[in-house]
Design a protein around this motif. Structure first.
Motif, PDB file in Angstrom:
ATOM      1  N   LEU A  21       0.820  -1.211   0.000  1.00 17.97           N
ATOM      2  CA  LEU A  21       0.000   0.000   0.000  1.00 17.97           C
ATOM      3  C   LEU A  21       0.853   1.260   0.000  1.00 17.97           C
ATOM      4  O   LEU A  21       0.723   2.125  -0.867  1.00 17.97           O
ATOM      5  N   PHE A  34      -5.190   4.304   4.617  1.00 19.95           N
ATOM      6  CA  PHE A  34      -6.063   3.882   3.523  1.00 19.95           C
ATOM      7  C   PHE A  34      -5.658   4.662   2.282  1.00 19.95           C
ATOM      8  O   PHE A  34      -4.961   5.679   2.359  1.00 19.95           O
ATOM      9  N   ASP A  75      -4.975  -0.443  -1.788  1.00 17.60           N
ATOM     10  CA  ASP A  75      -5.087  -1.058  -0.468  1.00 17.60           C
ATOM     11  C   ASP A  75      -5.728  -2.452  -0.556  1.00 17.60           C
ATOM     12  O   ASP A  75      -6.928  -2.562  -0.810  1.00 17.60           O
ATOM     13  N   HIS A 134      -7.504  -3.747   5.142  1.00 21.29           N
ATOM     14  CA  HIS A 134      -8.102  -2.624   5.842  1.00 21.29           C
ATOM     15  C   HIS A 134      -9.316  -2.056   5.121  1.00 21.29           C
ATOM     16  O   HIS A 134     -10.217  -2.775   4.718  1.00 21.29           O
ATOM     17  N   GLY A 176      -9.692  -0.717   2.213  1.00 14.06           N
ATOM     18  CA  GLY A 176      -9.839  -1.133   0.824  1.00 14.06           C
ATOM     19  C   GLY A 176     -10.586  -2.444   0.718  1.00 14.06           C
ATOM     20  O   GLY A 176     -11.523  -2.594  -0.094  1.00 14.06           O
ATOM     21  N   ASN A 190      -3.115   7.786   2.656  1.00 17.05           N
ATOM     22  CA  ASN A 190      -1.768   7.376   2.291  1.00 17.05           C
ATOM     23  C   ASN A 190      -1.032   8.390   1.435  1.00 17.05           C
ATOM     24  O   ASN A 190       0.184   8.546   1.559  1.00 17.05           O
ATOM     25  N   SER A 209      -9.803   7.636  -3.039  1.00 15.60           N
ATOM     26  CA  SER A 209      -9.279   6.281  -2.875  1.00 15.60           C
ATOM     27  C   SER A 209     -10.083   5.258  -3.658  1.00 15.60           C
ATOM     28  O   SER A 209      -9.515   4.366  -4.309  1.00 15.60           O
TER      29      SER A 209
END
Length: 313
Positions: free
Chosen positions: A15, A156, A160, A163, A165, A192, A300
């Protein structure tokens, strides 16, 4: 630093590493070496970034990978075992690998190492991940090498496989989404991309002995994280609260049939441990204003550039 300086990223296919390569390239760094033992995920990185040198290697074993540190201006150490059913996996990938990395950094006289630790070193949790991350950080700080340490909270973002993701993809597939207990477990998730910008700042500053706790600006309960993901992705999956004990037993049962369970009983315990972390003001210290949580969740999981790319666990 010069944009042509050689930068070696260890654990580059996960990640943080995938996001960090994107950020380093965006900032103009051109001589990047990415080392990781996960063949599939490293292949994803190589396909996205054919201009990056990729090295398939297990850092817990001596090997030719050490030569790639020769001439490096910086080593960015990201590799970590985060989930797993066996304690030895954490020892091997968090401690054994770090000992060999430190030897190689010393041998090749790398001017500076940035070590990515974790906020769990300040946690009340008692599990294999927490204990080996504490020991890993101590190895780095006791090495005497010029280095700094960053301790991020739960992260995150793009790429990912675990977690949030994994939870976002799980929610899109199941008829109902289970929440343990009341779900009011405060989290401080860190985007992230924000964290990667901080890593680059620390790499450029090269302040030996510096330790920074990097905490997400948003304090949000776990159940509200789940609602935010559902809203941003336009899902209608019902969210159902189930007793904590039942949820734990379901996780333990799932782990009997899965070599790589996405969420473990230890992680459930850590989720409900009541940790409340205090971190540095990232804008005042690094000039990095963190993206608002809902905007970061949208980028994300909905952004067309990388949101569709899923790494293997």
């Amino acid at each position: 630093m010069d944009k042509n300086d050689k930068i070696v990223v260890l654990g580059a296919a996960g990640l943080v590493g995938q996001n960090l390569i994107v950020e380093l390239k965006a900032q103009g760094y051109r001589q990047l070496v990415a080392i990781d033992k996960h063949a599939h995920n490293l292949g994803v990185l190589a396909q996205l970034h054919p201009d990056v040198t990729t090295v398939l290697a297990d850092l817990a074993e001596p090997g030719p990978w050490r030569e790639h540190l020769r001439g490096a201006a910086r080593v960015l150490q990201l590799q970590a075992q985060i989930t797993g059913k066996e304690a030895q996996l954490f020892v091997r990938n968090n401690l054994d690998s770090t000992k060999l990395v430190l030897e190689a950094v010393r041998e090749h006289q790398v001017p500076f190492l940035v070590h990515i630790s974790s906020s769990v070193v300040n946690s009340v949790a008692d599990d294999d991940y927490t204990n080996t991350k504490k020991a890993q950080e101590k190895l780095v700080l006791d090495s005497g090498l010029p280095c700094c340490v960053l301790r991020p909270t739960l992260m995150f973002g793009w790429f990912d496989p675990k977690h949030l993701g994994w939870l976002s993809r799980f929610m899109a597939k199941v008829p109902v989404f289970p929440i343990p207990g009341h779900g009011r477990y405060m989290r401080q998730p860190l985007y992230n991309r924000d964290f990667c910008r901080i890593i680059v700042k620390c790499m450029e500053r090269a302040q030996p002995g510096a330790i920074w706790d990097i905490v997400g600006d948003t304090r949000i309960d776990y159940v509200d994280i789940i609602h935010t993901i559902r809203r941003v992705k336009g899902l209608r999956t019902p969210i159902v609260h189930i007793p904590y004990t039942l949820f734990r037993w379901l996780l333990l049962g799932y782990a009997l049939f899965s070599d790589k369970p996405p969420f473990t009983a230890d992680q459930l315990k850590a989720l409900t441990a009541g940790d409340d972390f205090t971190g540095v003001d990232t804008e005042a210290e690094f000039g990095i204003r963190q993206m608002p949580f809902e905007d970061a969740i949208r980028e994300s999981y909905c952004d067309p550039r990388y949101a569709h790319i899923v790494l293997e666990r």
